[in-house]
Design a protein around this motif. Structure first.
Motif, PDB file in Angstrom:
ATOM      1  N   TYR A 183       0.867  -1.177   0.000  1.00 32.61           N
ATOM      2  CA  TYR A 183       0.000   0.000   0.000  1.00 32.61           C
ATOM      3  C   TYR A 183       0.909   1.235   0.000  1.00 32.61           C
ATOM      4  O   TYR A 183       2.117   1.116   0.217  1.00 32.61           O
ATOM      5  CB  TYR A 183      -0.901  -0.036   1.232  1.00 32.61           C
TER       6      TYR A 183
ATOM      7  N   PHE B 116      -9.684  -2.415  -5.517  1.00 33.14           N
ATOM      8  CA  PHE B 116      -9.603  -1.869  -4.155  1.00 33.14           C
ATOM      9  C   PHE B 116     -10.504  -2.668  -3.226  1.00 33.14           C
ATOM     10  O   PHE B 116     -11.116  -2.131  -2.320  1.00 33.14           O
ATOM     11  CB  PHE B 116      -9.826  -0.364  -4.094  1.00 33.14           C
TER      12      PHE B 116
ATOM     13  N   THR C  60      -4.804  -0.564  -2.759  1.00 33.49           N
ATOM     14  CA  THR C  60      -5.671   0.460  -2.175  1.00 33.49           C
ATOM     15  C   THR C  60      -6.582  -0.163  -1.135  1.00 33.49           C
ATOM     16  O   THR C  60      -7.359  -1.070  -1.446  1.00 33.49           O
ATOM     17  CB  THR C  60      -6.457   1.155  -3.305  1.00 33.49           C
ATOM     18  N   GLY C  61      -6.457   0.347   0.084  1.00 25.57           N
ATOM     19  CA  GLY C  61      -7.165  -0.246   1.214  1.00 25.57           C
ATOM     20  C   GLY C  61      -8.560   0.304   1.404  1.00 25.57           C
ATOM     21  O   GLY C  61      -8.887   0.888   2.427  1.00 25.57           O
ATOM     22  N   GLY C  62      -9.368   0.115   0.384  1.00 25.30           N
ATOM     23  CA  GLY C  62     -10.752   0.591   0.429  1.00 25.30           C
ATOM     24  C   GLY C  62     -10.861   1.986  -0.150  1.00 25.30           C
ATOM     25  O   GLY C  62      -9.908   2.778  -0.129  1.00 25.30           O
TER      26      GLY C  62
END
Lengths: 760, 163
Positions: free
Chosen positions: A38, A491, A243-245
């Motif tokens: 990330y 994501f 991408t963490g959300g």
């Protein structure tokens, strides 16, 4: 392209077995091992950390920025508005907010940037800066904006207005046995992706900018940064990191944040600059779901026939236009629900306030307008003495019916079947009756059950996809595997698995031989943003068409015969890839029968819709006034399901977010900014709060323009849960409706206690 | 040589490897792991002990690495997400892959550690909901996380109560 291509709808039930298989997400192995990288995980030999100096006032001119004593300011990189080499405005739909303001419109607005390699000193320095503002009066509510107080945008504080009319509404009201009015309000909602916003930038003063970051739309960032540095777009390279959300929250804001990091880097002579927000800053400044206020007036016959609908839909846009006009558009285009309504007058406005600009969040305006309509219908049913399911059944659209936009339904849809499937799974009929009896005897706990039925359009609205003209590509790699090139990011929602399955299905190869190139504007074609439930239906179809072309060429140039084995394909692919770049591309072609009139807001707003029915089963504790969802059923029709586990998982997650929207998630604002901007103070559902969620799929006869007849589902689950929960709470409370979410205990208490007082 | 006041040297074992680092006494375990040792699997979601993304095992017990100062970790044995797989994936990792327990993946490292601990010590919580209540996920709605942990439990021959 010279040859005119037409797009055929997919009607076949036959798809290779890999379509519909639960392929584990290809990047999953890195995620479960902790090796997925990330933005904050990227390492650079040396870097500076950047921070933003923000306005303490909601409106006024920046008089002075005072750099306090005791800080070695000469060691710092500082960027002020005058240092900006190009245009000081974020370009999106129209020129929106400045990268750095000289005259501010909301608290928290960026006015300067600072960077240093020592994070502790940087944070200390930020506290030593005072921003002095010549403050002017500000407005913070939809009401103040509509009253025309302190006009700060256009002539009337209205960013955008739409009107959709059909039939003659006066006739509906004169013919009606029953007319009901209501006002429905929804609060802001925070996306709360668990990875905060973050980017890393390198801006070489000689004219190359590179951004790595947590980004939904790499080409948006490119488009925003090119004018900022007065560069041609290809000089700006944007690379998406894991991408963490996002949920919409990383659609637009990365434009501003990337600009800030790049400006610091430029000023620092090209040093790498990291700007990773901490949670408080992220919650304080990033765009959230628009608060809304919807007035509805409906006309019905006493048998439950829907005659007419009047809607006045208003969103609070905040201090800059950002994406609000398109959020408003999607909101109004979902405001009439899946019902036959002969007469309609739908008005939508988004207004200016001195608040942090509101932005994209999964559902994009539709959750607000659908909340209003669906809860209103529950009230209508109650007043007409009909079961809410029955009222809907009498009015569902069918093939050949027309929406207020003039769009004729061409799919063979059966919404009664969809609803009945959900009602049965939820044991609705029995529970609805049983709860009413139980509630009479039990003063401590009240139970309720109700539903919502709704749809969501896949892809950009109207002619949006034509204007995007997206492209995706597929190419052979030297090891004989196949690589998909697109700008659509993974994501969490399953892009990688979905593209892999489609490509493997078309080429007849194992999924392990398909690779997905990381979205990087220097390499991938622009397949458009990862938004609007478009990745599967629109971009998936591009990948499918590109893969078909690649297959034809491999057959022809590689001398393969039909019925080849995977191994034969691989050997041929190796040979072909060794010779030259072997790549095929496909560009968006609109379906032949899709037309859109932007002026009258009439036509095929979306080329495909997914349909759903939600049933919420709730309990209200009459001592604490806490409402809780005990069981939740959702039945979804989205054509072919490419990967059932990933699709169901995405829907379950959307439902959980929307239960939060309905019951817990309260963005508390003072003077236009979120003041409960801490994880501790903004409550999202945990494992302890979430009910059992039962998701299932049904299929109407297939006929749509998605790959293997698959449609979008990303936003759909954000639309239905809130009104189903609110209606179920009203059912529990003996039809005492609360028209405003979130249904915090204090809101429920106010309604119940007021009634008790009146009774006493 | 005396150590400067804002520095302390400490020794800790991370995923079986013994490491010596010199850090500020109030540096967080999270920073030690990510910046000093280069193990970026452990994530920061909130920095205030609410989201659980930074959960690691310290001396066999789950702790939040964002709230654990350096002065408490000298001599400790730490297990992070990178330490779960041995020759092959641990059954909990395999189950998360197969059952859709990970979506965006940012909560996954902390979630896996909490689930791993629960499977080792099912007595620590009344049920799975309680065991994972300190780890927030915004993608899954937890349903697929529950089925992942149940599948792993089955493969490990453990019985856990229904959620």
């Amino acid at each position: 392209m010279n040859t005119k291509e037409t797009l055929e709808p997919v009607e076949s039930e036959e798809a290779p077995p890999i379509i519909g298989e639960n392929l584990p997400r290809p990047e999953g192995i890195r995620k479960v091992c902790g090796t997925a990288l990330y933005a904050d995980d990227l390492k650079f030999d040396s870097c500076l950390f950047g921070r933003t100096v923000r306005s303490p006032a909601p409106r006024g001119r920046v008089r002075h920025i005072a750099f306090g004593e005791g800080i070695p300011w000469d060691e710092f990189v500082i960027v002020l508005p005058d240092d900006i080499p190009g245009e000081n405005a974020v370009t999106l739909i129209e020129k929106s907010q400045p990268f750095l303001a000289t005259s501010v419109r909301h608290i928290g607005e960026p006015v300067a940037l600072i960077a240093h390699h020592d994070r502790a000193l940087l944070n200390k320095a930020l506290k030593a800066i005072t921003v002095e503002i010549d403050e002017e009066p500000a407005i913070f509510s939809i009401e103040e904006a509509l009253e025309g107080k302190e006009i700060q945008y256009g002539r009337d504080n209205i960013f955008k207005e739409y009107r959709i009319t059909r039939g003659k509404l006066e006739e509906a009201f004169s013919e009606a046995d029953h007319v009901l009015e209501g006002v429905y309000e929804t609060g802001a909602q925070e996306q709360l992706y668990i990875e905060p916003q973050g980017v890393i930038a390198r801006a070489d003063p000689k004219g190359e900018v590179t951004i790595w970051g947590s980004i939904q739309c790499p080409f948006y960032v490119q488009k925003a940064l090119a004018p900022l540095f007065a560069l041609s777009p290809e000089k700006v390279r944007v690379i998406q990191t894991e991408t963490g959300g996002g949920f919409g929250g990383k659609e637009e804001y990365p434009n501003l944040l990337s600009g800030h990091a790049a400006l610091l880097s430029y000023r620092a002579g090209g040093a790498v600059v990291r700007m990773i927000y901490d949670r408080r800053e992220d919650l304080f400044v990033t765009p959230k779901r628009h608060p809304s206020r919807t007035r509805i007036k409906s006309a019905f016959r006493k048998d439950g026939t829907f005659l007419g609908l009047e809607v006045d839909f208003v969103l609070d846009g905040g201090a800059y236009p950002t994406l609000s006009s398109t959020v408003l558009s999607r909101g109004i285009l979902h405001s009439f629900g899946p019902y036959r309504i002969p007469h309609a007058d739908l008005r939508a406005r988004v207004v200016f306030t001195n608040s942090t600009p509101y932005g994209a969040f999964r559902g994009f305006g539709a959750p607000q307008s659908i909340f209003a309509l669906e809860l209103h219908l529950d009230r209508v049913a109650h007043e007409l003495g009909l079961d809410p399911a029955e009222l809907r059944r009498r009015n569902f659209v069918k093939k050949g019916d027309t929406f207020p936009t003039g769009q004729v339904i061409k799919e063979e849809i059966d919404l009664a079947l969809l609803m009945d499937t959900a009602l049965k799974k939820a044991d609705y009929a029995r529970k609805r009756k049983a709860y009413e009896e139980e509630n009479r005897k039990n003063p401590r706990v009240k139970r309720g059950i109700s539903l919502s039925v709704f749809f969501h359009g896949s892809g950009f609205t109207g002619s949006g996809e034509v204007m995007l003209g997206s492209k995706a590509a597929v190419r052979l790699l030297k090891d004989g595997s196949v690589e998909v090139l697109s700008a659509n990011v993974e994501f969490g929602q399953g892009t990688n698995a979905m593209f892999t399955q489609i490509t493997a299905a078309i080429l007849g190869i194992p999924p392990e031989w398909v690779r997905i190139h990381q979205p990087d504007t220097a390499v991938v074609p622009n397949s458009g943003p990862t938004v609007a439930s478009r990745t599967t239906m629109i971009v998936g179809r591009l990948v499918e068409r590109a893969a078909r072309r690649l297959r034809e060429r491999v057959l022809e140039e590689g001398g393969l015969s039909q019925g080849y084995t995977g191994e034969e394909f691989r050997e041929t692919a190796k040979r072909l890839a060794a010779r030259e770049e072997f790549r095929e591309e496909a560009q968006y072609v609109p379906p032949p029968d899709v037309h859109w009139d932007e002026q009258r807001y009439q036509g095929e707003a979306y080329s495909g819709y997914s349909w759903s029915c939600d049933v919420a089963d709730v309990e209200v504790d009459m001592t604490t006034f806490q409402a809780e969802v005990k069981h939740f059923v959702s039945v979804v029709e989205c054509g072919t399901v490419v990967n059932p586990i990933i699709a169901a998982g995405q829907i379950e997650g959307g439902i959980a977010q929307s239960i939060g929207y309905a019951l817990y998630e309260d963005v508390h604002t003072e003077r236009g900014v979120m003041v409960n901007n801490q994880y501790t103070n903004y409550i999202i559902p945990t494992t302890a709060d979430i009910p059992s969620i039962e998701v299932s799929f049904i299929r109407f006869p297939l006929c749509n323009y998605g790959p293997f007849a698959a449609k979008g589902i990303g936003e759909l689950p954000a639309d239905g849960p809130a009104p189903a929960v609110a209606a179920a709470v009203a059912h529990a409370l003996g039809y005492r409706y609360i028209n405003k979410i979130p249904l915090l205990p204090e809101r429920i208490a106010a309604v119940v206690l007021e009634e008790e007082e009146t009774a006493a | 040589m005396t150590e400067p006041l804002d520095r302390m040297t400490l020794t800790l074992t991370v995923n079986g490897r013994t490491i010596k680092v010199a850090v500020h006494p109030m540096a967080r375990l999270l920073d030690i792991l990510r910046e000093e040792i280069g193990l970026t699997g452990t994530k920061e979601g909130c920095g205030e002990g609410e989201c659980g993304a930074c959960t690691v095992l310290m001396n066999g017990v789950p702790v939040l690495a964002c709230l654990t100062p350096a002065c408490q970790v000298d001599g400790a044995e730490v297990v992070t997400v990178e330490g779960l797989a041995k020759e092959t994936l641990h059954p909990i990792q395999q189950a998360f892959l197969e059952e859709g327990g990970a979506q965006c993946g940012i909560c996954t490292p902390g979630m896996l550690i909490s689930a791993f601990y629960y499977l080792e010590h099912p007595e620590c919580a009344e049920n799975l909901r309680e065991a994972l209540a300190g780890n927030q996920c915004r993608c899954t709605g937890y349903t697929k996380i529950f089925s992942s942990v149940r599948k792993a439990a089955e493969r490990l021959g453990k019985t856990i109560p229904e959620v």
